[in-house]
Structures are given as C-alpha cells and as structure tokens.
Design an enzyme around this catalytic site. Structure first.
Site, mmCIF file in Angstrom:
data_model
loop_
_atom_site.group_PDB
_atom_site.id
_atom_site.type_symbol
_atom_site.label_atom_id
_atom_site.label_comp_id
_atom_site.label_asym_id
_atom_site.label_seq_id
_atom_site.Cartn_x
_atom_site.Cartn_y
_atom_site.Cartn_z
ATOM 1 C CG ASP A 1 5.445 3.664 1.686
ATOM 2 O OD1 ASP A 1 5.501 4.280 2.772
ATOM 3 O OD2 ASP A 1 4.394 3.527 1.039
ATOM 4 C CG PHE B 1 -1.860 1.181 1.236
ATOM 5 C CD1 PHE B 1 -3.003 1.159 0.442
ATOM 6 C CD2 PHE B 1 -1.604 2.308 1.989
ATOM 7 C CE1 PHE B 1 -3.877 2.245 0.414
ATOM 8 C CE2 PHE B 1 -2.472 3.403 1.967
ATOM 9 C CZ PHE B 1 -3.608 3.358 1.180
ATOM 10 C CE LYS C 1 -0.869 5.587 7.741
ATOM 11 N NZ LYS C 1 -0.568 4.780 6.564
HETATM 12 C C1 LIG Z 1 -0.903 5.154 5.125
HETATM 13 C C2 LIG Z 1 0.131 4.806 4.136
HETATM 14 C C3 LIG Z 1 0.330 5.577 2.979
HETATM 15 C C4 LIG Z 1 -0.573 6.734 2.610
HETATM 16 O O1 LIG Z 1 -0.463 7.796 3.482
HETATM 17 P P1 LIG Z 1 -1.570 8.960 3.452
HETATM 18 O O2 LIG Z 1 -1.080 9.950 4.467
HETATM 19 O O3 LIG Z 1 -2.878 8.326 3.779
HETATM 20 O O4 LIG Z 1 -1.568 9.516 2.081
HETATM 21 C C5 LIG Z 1 1.364 5.229 2.141
HETATM 22 N N1 LIG Z 1 2.168 4.183 2.406
HETATM 23 C C6 LIG Z 1 2.007 3.417 3.501
HETATM 24 C C7 LIG Z 1 2.942 2.287 3.748
HETATM 25 C C8 LIG Z 1 0.979 3.688 4.393
HETATM 26 O O5 LIG Z 1 0.794 2.907 5.455
#
Ligand SMILES: *Cc1c(COP(=O)(O)O)cnc(C)c1O
Length: 404
Positions: free
Chosen positions: A223, A138, A252
């Site tokens: 990421d 994700f 986050k």
């Molecule tokens: C939550 C998340 C995102 C997206 O972040 P947003 O602030 O919702 O755009 C991207 N990568 C990972 C691994 C995530 O957990």
C-alpha cells in the site's frame, strides 16, 4: 446570492465525522494558502500527502483546463486517451504490467484485496483466503479495508467484520512466521506506515516478507497510497528497498489534489480479473487521468526527486534545531517528504495540541496518531517556505512548551 460560508456551517450542515480547524482556506498557490480573512499560511500538510506539487501548479492547472474543454467522463463502456496514457506511463515506470484505475486509496486497496482473493481462489482453491496485515496499519475506510487495517477502532460497531484477516506486528518477521501458511493468500503492508506514525519498514522486514510470500505462494501487496509517488525521493518507496511486490496501490499524491487512485500488478495476476469481475463508474475518468498523468510526468524526473532528498535534509536540520532548544521530540524519522517527529515522553499523546498553535502562527502541519507531528508538504516546496514555515513552527512549539 452573496453568501459567505462560515466554520459554524460545518457544525450545522455536515455529518459530524470530522473536526476541522477553525480557519477556512480559500486560495492556494505553491506552498502558501490564504484564508477568508486574507491571512497567509505555509502548508506543511499538503492535503495529507496529496498536494504533491503544491496548490494550483501551472502544469496541473493546464492539464485540467485542456482536458476540461475536451472530454470529462465516458464510463467504462468506452475507454479514453488520458486513462490509456496514464496506465501506460505507470506500467513503464514500475514493476507492473497492468494498471486498474479508480478514484481513491481505499478503492485501490479494495481492488487489490479482491484481486488477491480472486487470484488465490482461481489458482489454488477457496481455502487459500487468509490475508495478513499489520497492527497500526491504515488501508482506507471501506469495510474490507478498515478490517484489514490494524486499528480496530475504525472497524468496530459496524456489524460482522469480514473474515480471514490476521494482524501481525510491523517490522517483526517472527510475528508473520507465526501466522503465514499455505492458506495465506496475501500479505498487505505499507513500506512506510503513514497514519500509524511515520514508521519506515526495515530492509530485512520487506526482504523477509518477500521470502515468506514466495515460500507460501502468497501475494505481497504494497500500500503506497501515502508513501509513494515521489514522496520517498524515488517514484515509489519499494524502489529504495529494491524489494518488488506483486500488487501496488497508489492514490493521494498521484493526482496532486484531484481524486484518483491506481492498482498496479503483473500480467499473471491481473488476468483473474475478467470482464465484469470488478469495476467503478469513475475509474479511469478522463479529467482525473489527465491531471494524474501530468503529475506523474512532472514528479518522476531527476530534478523533482533529487529536490525531495535535499528538502528532507532541510526539514531534519530545522526540526533538530527546534528540538535542541525545546526538547519536545524524542525522534525525527521518515523518508523524503513524509516526516514524523515523535513527541518526547513528557508530551505523550499531545501532538495534536501543536496544530492550532501552528495555525495561529501561520503554518499548517498534521499529526499521525496521538504522538507524532507529521509533515507531508509539496515535493517542490520552495526552500524559503521551509525556512519561514519552520520559524513559525518554532514559535508554535515555544508556546506549546510554555503552556504544557
Ligand atoms: C490515506 C490512505 C489510504 C486511504 O486513501 P483514501 O483516498 O482516503 O481512500 C489507504 N492507505 C494508506 C496508506 C493511506 O495513507
């Protein structure tokens, strides 16, 4: 005028792309929350791995208040002190030479992917455009990031998907070897898959990705939007593996609850983003940067990071005890304070059924996919809140098993 919103207002006024729980929390302090009725909850959800220092941590409240009285926003026509301090602090603590600031994880990843494409285009040529990512991964909800993400349900039905994106299997180097080539511009990976079910990468996998990227002159993008910022017990998960990326994204926990994101990279790669190539109105916003700086400097200390590991053990102990009594999980896994409990085969697909019971018992948790109960609490959650939250979770699990 006095008007108290209700959960029904969500269904009446909001675009129906979420299904929030029935209660509406109105106040938080540390790892406790209170709803409209004054009922108290222990927060193991942490705003989905965001509230890294709990709710209303005095250091963050102070940073926000002080900046609120000085300067909120300027746009990128001017720079500002908090943004420069945050960038410097991120660079000094990591592999990176340069930071790009934005407002969310999706935006940080969008910037990372565009940077990788632009780097490959400018240094090798337009043919080098393939991006390899992983099934179940994700990376956000922008159209590019959902397409790179490995869950097709999030990118289908929105028209033509951006091209040049290939998906391999997480923790399977052979599946990457089959796809990687001299036309590969980047490999994007979560060192620990979050939404995909709290799956840490193996040491060999990240080392192998690094070697494959080097062999094909492709960029390795981590990421760390969910896995990073103290949550793994180190500032970023890559520091536990000792395998360095070319680009890293954070969001986050970075803002502790204030919307902020960052993309980190090296000087050589950063320089392809010349003036005007990319941007964001809010990126480097003074309020967001001031809060993130305070969060970063509070989190990246031995006290907090060592405390994460201690709390990890405590979570595991309690989940193990619950499981030895009820046999609901087949595995408890994760790093630091990002923990997943995979449901036993007889409860396949039912992780989300525990959440409303947990709320009724006074504890908030999360799921990661249909089979994993997820916990992503504050990095400084008091130990007595873990003990009490686990007692409540145990009652929820008992009711779940009774009714299953
Ligand atoms: C939550 C998340 C995102 C997206 O972040 P947003 O602030 O919702 O755009 C991207 N990568 C990972 C691994 C995530 O957990």
């Amino acid at each position: 005028m006095a008007y108290t919103p209700t959960r029904e207002d969500f269904d009446r006024y909001m675009v129906p792309n979420y299904a929030p729980q029935k209660v509406i929390p109105v106040r938080g302090e540390g790892s406790r929350l209170w709803d409209q009725e004054g009922r108290e909850y222990i927060d193991f959800a942490g705003g989905i791995a965001v509230n890294s220092l709990g709710h209303c941590h005095p250091v963050l409240v102070n940073a926000l208040r002080e900046q609120a009285d000085k300067l909120w926003h300027l746009s990128n026509v001017y720079t500002n002190e908090p943004a420069l301090q945050l960038a410097k602090s991120l660079v000094e603590r990591t592999f990176a030479d340069k930071a790009y600031l934005c407002s969310s994880g999706g935006e940080a990843n969008e910037a990372a992917l565009k940077l990788a494409r632009r780097w490959a285009h400018d240094t090798h040529g337009a043919h080098k455009d393939k991006i390899i990512s992983f099934r179940q991964s994700f990376h956000g909800r922008t159209f590019f990031t959902v397409s790179v993400g490995g869950q097709p349900k999030y990118s289908q039905g929105f028209g033509p998907v951006p091209g040049g994106i290939l998906h391999a299997e997480f923790n399977n180097l052979d599946s990457v070897r089959e796809l990687i080539g001299d036309d590969t511009c980047a490999v994007m990976v979560e060192p620990m898959q979050g939404e995909g079910g709290i799956l840490p990468a193996t040491q060999e996998f990240l080392e192998g990705l690094r070697e494959l990227c080097d062999a094909h002159d492709a960029l390795l993008i981590y990421d760390e939007v969910q896995s990073g910022m103290g949550r793994p017990g180190t500032l970023f998960a890559y520091m536990r593996y000792g395998v360095i990326p070319d680009i890293l994204t954070s969001a986050k926990s970075l803002g502790g609850g204030f919307p902020v994101g960052a993309m980190l990279t090296t000087e050589a790669i950063a320089k392809v983003f010349t003036i005007g190539t990319h941007g964001s109105t809010y990126g480097g916003n003074a309020l967001a940067s001031a809060v993130a700086l305070a969060a970063l400097e509070t989190i990246d200390t031995p006290e907090v990071l060592e405390g994460v590991q201690r709390r990890h053990e405590l979570f595991r102990e309690h989940l193990g005890a619950i499981n030895s009594q009820y046999g609901v999980f087949q595995e408890v896994r994760g790093m630091g304070l990002l923990i997943g409990a995979q449901m036993a085969p007889q409860y396949e697909g039912r992780a989300k059924d525990i959440l409303p019971l947990a709320i009724e018992e006074g504890v908030m948790a999360l799921v990661a996919g249909p089979n994993v109960l997820r916990m992503a609490p504050s990095l400084v959650i008091p130990e007595e809140d873990i003990v009490e939250g686990m007692a409540r979770l145990e009652r929820a699990v008992a009711r779940f098993v009774e009714n299953a």
